[in-house]
Motif scaffolding. Structure first.
Motif, short mmCIF file in Angstrom:
data_model
loop_
_atom_site.label_atom_id
_atom_site.label_comp_id
_atom_site.label_asym_id
_atom_site.label_seq_id
_atom_site.Cartn_x
_atom_site.Cartn_y
_atom_site.Cartn_z
N GLY A 1 -10.32 17.46 -39.37
CA GLY A 1 -11.78 17.54 -39.27
C GLY A 1 -12.30 17.31 -37.87
N LYS A 2 -11.38 16.98 -36.95
CA LYS A 2 -11.81 16.65 -35.59
C LYS A 2 -12.39 17.88 -34.89
CE LYS A 2 -12.02 14.49 -31.65
NZ LYS A 2 -12.90 13.35 -31.42
N GLN A 3 -13.58 17.67 -34.36
CA GLN A 3 -14.22 18.77 -33.64
C GLN A 3 -13.92 18.63 -32.15
OE1 GLN A 3 -18.43 20.47 -34.31
NE2 GLN A 3 -18.65 18.90 -32.77
N HIS A 4 -13.55 19.75 -31.52
CA HIS A 4 -13.27 19.73 -30.08
C HIS A 4 -14.26 20.64 -29.39
CE1 HIS A 4 -9.30 18.03 -31.19
NE2 HIS A 4 -9.37 18.90 -32.17
N LYS A 5 -14.66 20.20 -28.23
CA LYS A 5 -15.54 21.04 -27.43
C LYS A 5 -14.65 21.75 -26.42
CE LYS A 5 -19.75 20.51 -24.69
NZ LYS A 5 -20.61 19.51 -24.04
N SER B 1 -11.27 15.42 -26.91
CA SER B 1 -12.61 15.74 -27.42
C SER B 1 -13.20 16.92 -26.66
CB SER B 1 -13.53 14.54 -27.26
OG SER B 1 -13.14 13.53 -28.14
N GLU B 2 -12.90 16.97 -25.39
CA GLU B 2 -13.50 18.00 -24.56
C GLU B 2 -12.44 18.56 -23.63
OE1 GLU B 2 -17.22 16.65 -23.01
OE2 GLU B 2 -17.42 18.39 -21.71
N VAL B 3 -12.13 19.85 -23.78
CA VAL B 3 -11.10 20.46 -22.93
C VAL B 3 -11.66 21.69 -22.23
CG1 VAL B 3 -9.15 19.66 -24.32
CG2 VAL B 3 -10.21 21.86 -24.82
#
Lengths: 129, 348, 383
Positions: A26-30, A108-110
């Motif tokens: 369910g992890k959301q990544h930006k 989280s943010e790549v």
């Protein structure tokens, strides 16, 4: 009595595992998509072409991403697929690159660097600060 | 020694002891964090005079066995009606305040009578029913404040709006009418609101004296043993209604004193939660759901207002963030929960 | 004497109207206000459907304590707090979609169990005053919740997402947008029948909860709860651990309320961190009572009737109020008044009836004794 304890413990362990699984899927990544120049380990990738970018089968942005620009996509879960379709003068050239990538829950943010990806480098993905 | 200590703690009550020592601690820390003790004392006294009567209003109903008056808002509404009607008639000064009192008492008698009738029908469940009667009365009056045809421009919205304002200033009418009566200064920072304190003392005296009369002892009998009271020929239901009316009248006076000191009449949702701090205060003072003495009222009001005054100033200076609201919620509601879980003797 | 007569001579029709005074009143209000509001039937049905999926789960959480004789559990606000804590954490961790909702439920479960256990213990000490104590406990725990969320989060509990923190660096903002999970449960499968949106999965979850309650009532524990609810002394003599049974009923209720709150908030899409939970208890209880339930008897049917009647009135009354008097603010006050009024009325009615019954019992017992004494005297005379 002992049996009850074992059942309870395993139930709790099971729930914790379930929690971890939910966390991962369910992890959301930006994901920032950079069509910009990048130098990694002495190799410089220059942004030259415009691409239509598809992430997990969905088009990112309405138009193609021109050199020097950045766009953003939100993805959920660990494994993903990105497709670059080259665009010239507003028309697709038919060239396309498909690449799979994985994200860990910590990312989280790549940033995905498009020129590096197009050139076939494996270090196209790195964490944003 | 240990046993004796336990006995003393049991006597005073653990929460009371904790909160009293907490308050003492706050007063000790105060000078070290830059809070003036004399202004703090001044605030405590002012708030004691302002809120004490609302706490006192719970007294008759606990005595008569009706429990904690969770429907205190009915009295408050009577007081609000008295206040806005007296303002509408544009009577200022002492006369205005007296007029507000008279009108409030009339409303309080009507409300109290109906409320008492209802509470007689729901014996044993008074508190939960009262809570929701209080809540619905406040929300009903919110509708009324919008609709009632008040005309005084000091009270209605200035432009285009409808109904009464949410806060109405008592300035120019009876602002501080009691607080300033015979008030005097101690040092440079302590002002004693003599009038308000005297009024509170007078009401305490009236209540105290009432419970020394025949009617008062009858009321007490109804509370402590209704079956015995019935066998003595006391009309239990009637006495209970009397106590409810009594409580409602005092609550109405209490909110008037509150307003003249606070400077504003607060309408709409302002009275919604007013029952809880008053109840918490009287419980803090040592009362229970079924037992109360006059010193419970005084000590409770003083301790509770002390905590409310001291926590914001001291805690804010100490940790640089405003936790006063949260602490107020925890202390006042925690006190009520604690009292509700105390075992009380079984009544029929 | 008068009471007894009045109760005996009351005919069934009158009895029915007294029992169902609140639902009947609501039906009358709807019949009058619905046409006046000028809302189209499709719009109205859609709105009611939304409220049904949004609120039913929460209201179902009230049923089990009623079974155990503990009345309306105003303590479900604590379940709601647990649910909100779960939602705040998954928002910070950026877990989205259905996994996010499930994870929020998973996190809220142990918190709700602890809250429920604590509530159960307190309510066991306040026997006969469960409702008012539960309500005050809710207010009290609101303070603890504030301590945790307004002061603890970002300081003791790490929060990485700065956008949900207050500008001072700790404490959660007043409103958090739940973009990641907004209606994601509702939208898994959504049917559209003649313009009416039906969120199938949410309804299935609600149905599952109903099945759970039906099943639970038939288990040994459920039967024990019923016995405790009817008569604690009898239950104790039958060897039931009354205290434990009551605590379990509150735990179940609190956990279900936590899930209910998560379902409620995923539909709305934002949390009012310090307000969302406060009103939940009142609205849920009022809706259940409008559905024809009483303090000692509440069924699944009451839940659904209640939601439909209560929320239809809520939807049409502001519009009707505006048409009638020309004030929208009035409608808002009216809503609140109706909520509190319904609870006050129903609880008062229930307490009143209980008292009359108790008094009748007492009088009957006295009359029997008098009769037997008289018989003895007569027999003595005959000898």
């Amino acid at each position: 009595m002992k049996k009850k304890l074992i059942i309870r413990t395993s139930l709790i362990v099971l729930l914790i595992i379930l929690g971890i699984i939910l966390f991962v899927i369910g992890k959301q990544h930006k994901v920032l998509l950079d069509n910009r120049d990048l130098t990694i380990d002495g190799v410089t990738y220059t942004a030259e072409a415009a691409y239509e970018i598809w992430v997990d089968g969905e088009k990112v942005g309405r138009t193609a991403l021109n050199p020097g620009r950045r766009n953003v996509a939100y993805v959920v879960g660990p494994s993903h697929e990105i497709e670059l379709r080259e665009v010239k003068n507003g028309k697709p050239t038919g060239d396309s690159i498909v690449k799979k990538f994985r994200l860990s829950v910590k990312q989280s943010e790549v940033i995905i660097n498009i020129p590096a990806l197009a050139a076939g480098s494996d270090s196209f993905l790195y964490e944003a600060d | 020694m240990n046993e004796r200590l336990k006995g003393i703690i049991e006597n005073i009550g653990l929460p009371r002891l904790l909160i009293a020592s907490f308050l003492l601690l706050l007063f000790i820390i105060a000078p070290f964090v830059g809070v003036r003790v004399d202004t703090s004392i001044n605030d405590v006294i002012a708030r004691f005079a302002m809120n004490g009567i609302l706490v006192l209003s719970l007294f008759p109903m606990i005595k008569s066995g009706c429990g904690l008056n969770f429907g205190l808002q009915l009295g408050v509404i009577a007081g609000l009606l008295g206040a806005v009607i007296s303002l509408e008639m544009k009577v200022t000064g002492f006369a205005g305040f007296v007029l507000a009192i008279i009108i409030s008492i009339v409303f309080a008698i009507i409300f109290g009578y109906l409320y008492g009738l209802l509470l007689n029908k729901v014996k044993g469940e008074e508190m939960v029913v009262a809570t929701y009667v209080g809540f619905s009365a406040v929300s009903f009056m919110s509708i009324m404040w919008l609709l009632l045809p008040f005309k005084n421009p000091d009270m209605i919205w200035a432009y285009g709006g409808e109904g009464l304002r949410t806060t109405i200033s008592t300035e120019g009418y009876w602002h501080h009418i009691l607080n300033d009566f015979l008030s005097f200064q101690i040092g440079s920072h302590i002002t004693i609101p003599t009038g308000a304190l005297l009024f509170f003392a007078l009401l305490c005296l009236i209540v105290w004296a009432f419970f020394r009369t025949k009617a008062g002892t009858a009321m007490e009998a109804v509370g402590s043993n209704p079956d015995y009271a019935r066998s003595c020929g006391i009309d239990v239901d009637r006495v209970r209604i009397q106590s409810v009316i009594f409580s409602t009248i005092i609550a109405a006076l209490g909110i008037l004193v509150y307003q003249q000191s606070f400077g504003f009449i607060q309408l709409y949702n302002a009275p919604l939660m007013m029952a809880f701090p008053a109840i918490a205060a009287i419980l803090l003072g040592g009362a229970s759901v079924t037992k109360v003495k006059m010193w419970n009222v005084l000590l409770g009001a003083l301790l509770f207002q002390g905590i409310l005054t001291m926590t914001p100033s001291v805690i804010n200076n100490l940790i640089k963030s405003d936790m006063s609201e949260t602490i107020r919620i925890i202390i006042s509601n925690g006190m009520i929960v604690y009292a509700l879980t105390r075992r009380m003797k079984v009544r029929s | 004497m008068k009471n007894q007569d009045s109760l005996k001579t009351v005919n069934p029709v009158k009895q029915f109207f007294i029992n169902y005074a609140v639902p009947i009143l609501f039906i009358i209000m709807i019949v009058f206000a619905a046409p006046m509001s000028g809302l189209s039937p499709v719009f109205l049905i859609n709105e009611v459907m939304t409220r049904l999926t949004r609120n039913s789960f929460l209201i179902l959480s009230l049923l089990i304590p009623v079974l155990a004789g503990m009345g309306m559990n105003f303590g479900i606000v604590m379940g709601a707090m647990a649910g909100q804590i779960g939602l705040i954490l998954i928002t910070d961790w950026q877990i989205v979609g259905v996994p996010g909702i499930l994870l929020a439920m998973l996190i809220s479960t142990p918190i709700a169990i602890v809250f429920g256990y604590f509530t159960g213990i307190v309510l066991n000490k306040a026997r006969g005053r469960e409702m008012v104590t539960g309500m005050m406990l809710g207010y009290f725990m609101n303070g603890i919740y504030q301590l945790l969320v307004l002061y603890g989060m970002g300081k003791i509990i790490p929060i990485r997402d700065k956008s949900i923190l207050l500008s001072r660096g700790y404490g959660i903002r007043n409103a958090i947008s739940l973009d990641g999970i907004r209606q994601s449960l509702d939208n898994v499968i959504k049917l559209d029948i003649m313009g009416i949106q039906i969120p199938l999965v949410t309804l299935a979850v609600i149905a599952l909860n109903c099945l759970f309650i039906i099943w639970f009532r038939k288990t040994k524990l459920g039967q024990d709860m019923r016995t405790v609810g009817q008569d604690m002394e009898v239950a104790r003599m039958a060897g039931i651990d009354v205290e434990k049974t009551r605590i379990i009923s509150i735990i179940i209720s609190t956990v279900l309320a936590a899930y209910g709150m998560i379902i409620y908030l995923q539909n709305i899409g934002t949390i009012n961190t310090y307000n969302s939970h406060e009103q939940i208890g009142f609205f849920a209880v009022a809706a259940l009572l409008v559905g024809g339930a009483s303090v000692s008897r509440a069924s699944i049917l009451n839940v659904f009737i209640g939601v439909v009647l209560f929320h239809t009135v809520f939807i049409v009354s502001p519009r009707a109020g505006k048409e009638l008097i020309g004030s929208a603010q009035l409608g808002e006050y009216f809503r609140v008044f109706i909520t509190y009024g319904v609870i006050a009325f129903s609880l008062a009615l229930y307490a009143w009836r209980n008292r009359i019954e108790a008094e009748n019992e007492r009088k009957k017992a006295m009359m029997l004794r008098r009769a037997s004494l008289q018989n003895e005297a007569e027999e003595g005379g005959n000898l």
